[in-house]
Design a protein around this motif. Structure first.
Motif, PDB file in Angstrom:
ATOM      1  N   MET A   1       0.701  -1.181   0.016  1.00 10.16           N
ATOM      2  CA  MET A   1       0.277  -0.141  -0.028  1.00 10.16           C
ATOM      3  C   MET A   1       0.948   1.174  -0.153  1.00 10.16           C
ATOM      4  SD  MET A   1      -3.079   0.902   2.646  1.00 10.16           S
ATOM      5  CE  MET A   1      -4.093   2.137   2.265  1.00 10.16           C
ATOM      6  N   THR A   2       0.412   2.280  -0.693  1.00  7.86           N
ATOM      7  CA  THR A   2       1.206   3.381  -0.540  1.00  7.86           C
ATOM      8  C   THR A   2       0.756   4.088   0.303  1.00  7.86           C
ATOM      9  OG1 THR A   2      -0.542   4.557  -1.951  1.00  7.86           O
ATOM     10  CG2 THR A   2       1.077   3.650  -3.375  1.00  7.86           C
ATOM     11  N   GLU A   3       1.969   5.109   0.457  1.00  4.66           N
ATOM     12  CA  GLU A   3       2.075   6.035   1.937  1.00  4.66           C
ATOM     13  C   GLU A   3       1.039   7.145   1.821  1.00  4.66           C
ATOM     14  OE1 GLU A   3       5.152   8.794   4.381  1.00  4.66           O
ATOM     15  OE2 GLU A   3       5.807   6.895   3.732  1.00  4.66           O
ATOM     16  N   ALA A   4       0.135   7.767   2.676  1.00  5.13           N
ATOM     17  CA  ALA A   4      -0.652   8.520   2.695  1.00  5.13           C
ATOM     18  C   ALA A   4       0.111   9.894   2.371  1.00  5.13           C
ATOM     19  CB  ALA A   4      -1.786   8.638   3.791  1.00  5.13           C
ATOM     20  N   VAL A   5      -0.611  10.654   1.958  1.00  2.00           N
ATOM     21  CA  VAL A   5      -0.031  12.408   1.725  1.00  2.00           C
ATOM     22  C   VAL A   5      -0.915  13.021   2.375  1.00  2.00           C
ATOM     23  CG1 VAL A   5       0.223  14.054   0.083  1.00  2.00           C
ATOM     24  CG2 VAL A   5       0.797  11.529  -0.895  1.00  2.00           C
ATOM     25  N   LYS A   6       0.033  13.785   3.329  1.00  4.27           N
ATOM     26  CA  LYS A   6      -0.874  14.994   4.184  1.00  4.27           C
ATOM     27  C   LYS A   6      -1.006  16.235   3.693  1.00  4.27           C
ATOM     28  CE  LYS A   6      -0.958  17.384   8.668  1.00  4.27           C
ATOM     29  NZ  LYS A   6      -0.328  17.256   9.926  1.00  4.27           N
ATOM     30  N   ILE A   7      -2.125  16.633   3.402  1.00  2.00           N
ATOM     31  CA  ILE A   7      -2.317  17.900   2.662  1.00  2.00           C
ATOM     32  C   ILE A   7      -3.311  18.836   3.633  1.00  2.00           C
ATOM     33  CG2 ILE A   7      -3.734  19.222   0.897  1.00  2.00           C
ATOM     34  CD1 ILE A   7      -3.078  16.758  -0.901  1.00  2.00           C
ATOM     35  N   THR A   8      -3.070  20.048   4.037  1.00  2.00           N
ATOM     36  CA  THR A   8      -4.022  20.779   4.869  1.00  2.00           C
ATOM     37  C   THR A   8      -4.730  21.654   4.091  1.00  2.00           C
ATOM     38  OG1 THR A   8      -2.219  20.966   6.478  1.00  2.00           O
ATOM     39  CG2 THR A   8      -3.766  22.583   6.667  1.00  2.00           C
ATOM     40  N   VAL A   9      -6.097  21.565   4.420  1.00  2.00           N
ATOM     41  CA  VAL A   9      -7.173  22.377   3.678  1.00  2.00           C
ATOM     42  C   VAL A   9      -7.791  23.513   4.570  1.00  2.00           C
ATOM     43  CG1 VAL A   9      -9.436  22.179   2.346  1.00  2.00           C
ATOM     44  CG2 VAL A   9      -7.884  20.367   2.375  1.00  2.00           C
ATOM     45  N   THR A  10      -7.946  24.688   4.278  1.00  2.00           N
ATOM     46  CA  THR A  10      -8.546  25.674   4.993  1.00  2.00           C
ATOM     47  C   THR A  10     -10.078  25.874   4.452  1.00  2.00           C
ATOM     48  OG1 THR A  10      -6.521  26.736   5.575  1.00  2.00           O
ATOM     49  CG2 THR A  10      -8.237  27.981   5.884  1.00  2.00           C
ATOM     50  N   LEU A  11     -10.950  25.789   4.971  1.00  2.00           N
ATOM     51  CA  LEU A  11     -12.534  26.264   4.508  1.00  2.00           C
ATOM     52  C   LEU A  11     -12.846  27.379   5.134  1.00  2.00           C
ATOM     53  CD1 LEU A  11     -13.720  22.548   4.693  1.00  2.00           C
ATOM     54  CD2 LEU A  11     -12.813  23.646   2.539  1.00  2.00           C
ATOM     55  N   GLU A  12     -13.888  28.119   4.240  1.00  2.00           N
ATOM     56  CA  GLU A  12     -14.750  29.180   5.205  1.00  2.00           C
ATOM     57  C   GLU A  12     -15.567  28.488   5.854  1.00  2.00           C
ATOM     58  OE1 GLU A  12     -16.648  30.893   1.646  1.00  2.00           O
ATOM     59  OE2 GLU A  12     -15.159  31.257   0.593  1.00  2.00           O
ATOM     60  N   PRO A  13     -15.939  29.459   7.265  1.00  2.00           N
ATOM     61  CA  PRO A  13     -16.537  28.846   8.188  1.00  2.00           C
ATOM     62  C   PRO A  13     -17.961  28.126   7.554  1.00  2.00           C
ATOM     63  CG  PRO A  13     -15.870  31.167   8.681  1.00  2.00           C
ATOM     64  CD  PRO A  13     -15.589  30.833   7.092  1.00  2.00           C
ATOM     65  N   ASP A  14     -18.717  28.423   6.698  1.00  2.00           N
ATOM     66  CA  ASP A  14     -19.964  27.735   6.422  1.00  2.00           C
ATOM     67  C   ASP A  14     -19.529  26.413   5.764  1.00  2.00           C
ATOM     68  OD1 ASP A  14     -19.020  29.317   4.190  1.00  2.00           O
ATOM     69  OD2 ASP A  14     -20.735  29.091   3.315  1.00  2.00           O
ATOM     70  N   LEU A  15     -18.497  26.584   5.046  1.00  2.00           N
ATOM     71  CA  LEU A  15     -18.125  25.132   4.555  1.00  2.00           C
ATOM     72  C   LEU A  15     -17.356  24.302   5.536  1.00  2.00           C
ATOM     73  CD1 LEU A  15     -16.416  26.279   1.309  1.00  2.00           C
ATOM     74  CD2 LEU A  15     -18.592  25.443   1.557  1.00  2.00           C
ATOM     75  N   GLY A  16     -16.681  24.810   6.521  1.00  2.00           N
ATOM     76  CA  GLY A  16     -16.297  23.723   7.571  1.00  2.00           C
ATOM     77  C   GLY A  16     -17.440  23.492   8.645  1.00  2.00           C
ATOM     78  N   ASP A  17     -18.260  24.170   8.698  1.00  2.00           N
ATOM     79  CA  ASP A  17     -19.484  23.657   9.315  1.00  2.00           C
ATOM     80  C   ASP A  17     -20.386  22.511   8.847  1.00  2.00           C
ATOM     81  OD1 ASP A  17     -19.003  25.628  11.472  1.00  2.00           O
ATOM     82  OD2 ASP A  17     -20.492  26.924  10.749  1.00  2.00           O
ATOM     83  N   PHE A  18     -20.385  22.733   7.607  1.00  2.00           N
ATOM     84  CA  PHE A  18     -20.973  21.612   6.684  1.00  2.00           C
ATOM     85  C   PHE A  18     -20.076  20.377   6.860  1.00  2.00           C
ATOM     86  CE2 PHE A  18     -21.700  19.085   2.556  1.00  2.00           C
ATOM     87  CZ  PHE A  18     -22.970  19.121   2.834  1.00  2.00           C
ATOM     88  N   VAL A  19     -18.926  20.486   6.698  1.00  2.00           N
ATOM     89  CA  VAL A  19     -18.051  19.203   6.650  1.00  2.00           C
ATOM     90  C   VAL A  19     -18.060  18.622   8.097  1.00  2.00           C
ATOM     91  CG1 VAL A  19     -15.791  18.400   6.723  1.00  2.00           C
ATOM     92  CG2 VAL A  19     -16.582  19.815   4.856  1.00  2.00           C
ATOM     93  N   ARG A  20     -18.171  19.462   9.157  1.00  2.00           N
ATOM     94  CA  ARG A  20     -18.297  18.735  10.542  1.00  2.00           C
ATOM     95  C   ARG A  20     -19.845  18.305  10.675  1.00  2.00           C
ATOM     96  NH1 ARG A  20     -16.811  23.338  11.550  1.00  2.00           N
ATOM     97  NH2 ARG A  20     -15.065  24.392  12.118  1.00  2.00           N
ATOM     98  N   ASP A  21     -20.745  18.879   9.978  1.00  2.00           N
ATOM     99  CA  ASP A  21     -22.116  18.334  10.168  1.00  2.00           C
ATOM    100  C   ASP A  21     -22.205  17.013   9.630  1.00  2.00           C
ATOM    101  OD1 ASP A  21     -23.059  20.498  11.462  1.00  2.00           O
ATOM    102  OD2 ASP A  21     -24.211  21.349   9.687  1.00  2.00           O
ATOM    103  N   GLN A  22     -21.468  16.662   8.514  1.00  2.00           N
ATOM    104  CA  GLN A  22     -21.309  15.608   7.795  1.00  2.00           C
ATOM    105  C   GLN A  22     -20.644  14.381   8.834  1.00  2.00           C
ATOM    106  OE1 GLN A  22     -22.716  14.933   4.578  1.00  2.00           O
ATOM    107  NE2 GLN A  22     -23.841  16.788   5.299  1.00  2.00           N
ATOM    108  N   VAL A  23     -19.749  14.811   9.284  1.00  2.00           N
ATOM    109  CA  VAL A  23     -19.157  14.099  10.215  1.00  2.00           C
ATOM    110  C   VAL A  23     -20.107  13.623  11.369  1.00  2.00           C
ATOM    111  CG1 VAL A  23     -17.231  13.493  11.742  1.00  2.00           C
ATOM    112  CG2 VAL A  23     -16.848  14.436   9.430  1.00  2.00           C
TER     113      VAL A  23
END
Length: 89
Positions: A1-23
């Motif tokens: 299996m290949t090694e995972a790549v770490k990427i940091t993503v910065t979202l606008e607050p409403d998008l971040g809230d949406f992602v948190r809601d999905q989780v």
């Protein structure tokens, strides 16, 4: 299996809230899983689009080379390939 790549993503607050809601509603185990799913779907859609474009180009090339048939011939070919009797019209 290949090694995972770490990427940091910065979202606008409403998008971040949406992602948190999905989780939080259990759709995804983590924000990373959500983003990975989105990227995977985008990749699959892009690959499907490229395959479709290649198949369309084959059709265009056939038309330009004169490799065409009438609609009746096309239907006959499909029915023959499927082993079906063509309905009487």
């Amino acid at each position: 299996m290949t090694e995972a790549v770490k990427i940091t993503v910065t979202l606008e607050p409403d998008l971040g809230d949406f992602v948190r809601d999905q989780v939080e509603n259990g759709s995804f185990a983590s924000p990373s899983d959500y983003v990975e799913d989105l990227v995977r779907r985008t990749l699959e859609r892009d690959q499907a689009r490229k395959k479709l474009e290649a198949e369309l180009q084959k059709g265009i090339d056939d038309i330009e080379a004169g490799r065409v048939m009438s609609l009746e011939e096309a239907f006959d070919s499909v029915y023959d390939e499927l082993g079906w009797d063509r309905p009487v019209q």
